[in-house]
Design a protein around this motif. Structure first.
Motif, PDB file in Angstrom:
ATOM      1  N   LEU A   7       0.821  -1.216   0.000  1.00 50.97           N
ATOM      2  CA  LEU A   7       0.000   0.000   0.000  1.00 50.97           C
ATOM      3  C   LEU A   7       0.853   1.265   0.000  1.00 50.97           C
ATOM      4  O   LEU A   7       0.565   2.228  -0.704  1.00 50.97           O
ATOM      5  CB  LEU A   7      -0.966  -0.012   1.192  1.00 50.97           C
ATOM      6  N   GLY A  52      -7.579 -11.182  17.593  1.00 52.61           N
ATOM      7  CA  GLY A  52      -8.888 -11.472  18.196  1.00 52.61           C
ATOM      8  C   GLY A  52      -9.697 -10.177  18.277  1.00 52.61           C
ATOM      9  O   GLY A  52      -9.166  -9.082  18.118  1.00 52.61           O
ATOM     10  N   ALA A  72      -4.762  -6.737  13.787  1.00 47.98           N
ATOM     11  CA  ALA A  72      -4.196  -7.887  14.490  1.00 47.98           C
ATOM     12  C   ALA A  72      -2.671  -7.941  14.503  1.00 47.98           C
ATOM     13  O   ALA A  72      -2.088  -8.617  15.349  1.00 47.98           O
ATOM     14  CB  ALA A  72      -4.753  -9.169  13.862  1.00 47.98           C
ATOM     15  N   HIS A 112     -10.639 -16.417   2.993  1.00 48.29           N
ATOM     16  CA  HIS A 112     -10.376 -15.328   3.949  1.00 48.29           C
ATOM     17  C   HIS A 112      -9.506 -14.249   3.316  1.00 48.29           C
ATOM     18  O   HIS A 112      -9.691 -13.066   3.553  1.00 48.29           O
ATOM     19  CB  HIS A 112      -9.716 -15.884   5.219  1.00 48.29           C
TER      20      HIS A 112
END
Ligand SMILES: Cc1cc2nc3c(=O)[nH]c(=O)nc-3n(C[C@H](O)[C@H](O)[C@H](O)COP(=O)(O)OP(=O)(O)OC[C@H]3O[C@@H](n4cnc5c(N)ncnc54)[C@H](O)[C@@H]3O)c2cc1C
Length: 377
Positions: A106, A314, A307, A267
């Motif tokens: 990015l 989580g 994360a 995912h």
């Protein structure tokens, strides 16, 4: 026994950061929590708060680049399904994409110091998971089944389980985790129709497209989903999950009325995470606390959440990363505002009501709000 919940941090005993293992275990000793209405409620609340404060949310609008001029961040270039390619100028960009992707893709490594580039090069991602989602023609609620999760270890050698997944293999009867949404959220109509149980079986799963019979090009174009090789690998994964799950629920393969498989490639497609992991950087001692990036980066204007950050993975960890980055930008008082005594105990119910969800109320399914709610999702 001590590593019984290792799947929640995704490392075998030989590699896990001990404090991560201990902290995770301790957090379950205090009890586990499930948001009434399902995980979507968390996103909806966040979205409502952003919009109430004048913010705008663009779905289906991936950021292709974080723009840098004269050594500082100046905005993002988005490729919006709705608006086309646009540049959005901003003095501050908070990236929720994972650390590797943020730096390498990015922003671009050229904008970081050699030390950071080397750190990102060395960084190891957590393993990824595959999930078998099932609808069962039995009502575990009516049977009085306890509200609990199951960890299943057909093979006591956890090291071998992790090593097999890292090699790109799915075992015959792998370690697995069962979560039963129907029992956690019994009044949520979205979870399953009456008399049907919604149950998920998860396990470690290979991250590499090759392990699923797919090339990187097929993955990027989306063509992989229809490939016969991929479909066969998905079926094999589902069969392995069912063999493991039948240790707790004998005959489960005869009770299936609905079945869907999500692989690490799924995912990756939805979240863009490197290797399809949802745990960010590996939870090894090398990537513990200061071994993970904080909220602020060396590039002026670029901040991080998610994360891979120091607050961990989580739902609770990534929410905390949101608080941490807000505190970094607005000042330390944010911690007190979120966790201060005045916020302890039951929360006042002054949150703006979310738009009604027709599936979880008695409203007719064709109510006009539905299309709008679906669009928002
Ligand atoms: C099946 C499964 C079950 C889980 N169950 C639990 C659980 O019970 N409890 C728990 O605490 N944790 C659970 N986890 C882990 C938890 O979901 C993750 O740790 C957490 O969601 C990671 O949050 P994140 O914000 O870092 O990443 P994500 O949740 O992946 O969010 C990143 C977001 O950024 C977006 N994004 C990425 N790149 C771009 C881009 N270039 N432009 C625009 N947007 C972009 C993605 O689309 C995504 O919406 C589970 C994970 C899985 C896979």
């Amino acid at each position: 026994m001590l590593a019984g919940q290792s799947g929640d941090y995704g490392q075998p005993p030989s590699r896990a950061a001990a404090l991560m293992a201990v902290g995770l275990t301790q957090h379950y000793l205090e009890g586990a929590w499930f948001p009434k209405g399902g995980g979507q409620v968390l996103s909806d609340r966040l979205a409502a708060a952003i919009e109430e404060h004048g913010g705008k949310i663009l779905l289906c609008s991936p950021a292709r680049r974080i723009l840098v001029e004269a050594g500082r961040v100046t905005g993002v270039e988005i490729d919006s399904h709705h608006l086309g390619r646009r540049v959005v100028r901003a003095p501050i960009v908070i990236s929720n994409a994972d650390y590797k992707r943020t730096v390498n893709e990015l922003v671009g490594a050229a904008h970081f110091s050699k030390k950071t580039v080397a750190r990102v090069e060395r960084a190891e991602m957590s393993p990824a998971f595959g999930v078998l989602y099932l609808g069962l023609s039995r009502d575990l609620k009516a049977e009085g089944h306890p509200r609990t999760n199951y960890w299943i270890f057909p093979n006591p050698d956890l090291e071998a389980e992790y090593a097999a997944a890292a090699r790109g293999e799915v075992g015959h009867t792998p370690m697995a985790y069962i979560s039963i949404a129907s029992l956690k959220d019994p009044t949520n109509r979205r979870v399953a129709p009456p008399g049907i149980t919604n149950l998920q079986v998860m396990s470690l799963a290979p991250s590499s497209p090759a392990a699923w019979g797919v090339t990187e090009a097929e993955l990027l174009s989306g063509a992989y989903r229809k490939s016969a090789g991929y479909q066969a690998k998905k079926r094999a994964f589902a069969e392995a999950m069912l063999r493991s799950a039948s240790r707790v629920f004998p005959g489960i393969d005869q009770q299936i009325v609905y079945q869907e498989v999500a692989t690490p490639l799924t995912h990756r497609r939805y979240t863009g995470a490197t290797g399809g992991t949802s745990y960010g950087l590996a939870h090894t001692p090398a990537h513990f606390l200061r071994g993970r990036p904080g909220s602020k980066t060396e590039l002026p204007g670029l901040y991080l959440a998610g994360a891979s950050c120091r607050t961990g993975h989580g739902i609770a960890g990534v929410m905390m990363s949101g608080v941490a980055v807000t505190a970094e930008l607005l000042g330390g008082r944010v911690w007190g505002e979120v966790f201060g005594k005045e916020n302890a105990g039951p929360r006042p119910t002054n949150l703006t009501a979310l738009r009604p969800d027709p599936l979880s109320s008695s409203a007719p399914l064709a109510s006009p709000g539905r299309a709008e709610a679906a669009q928002r999702r």
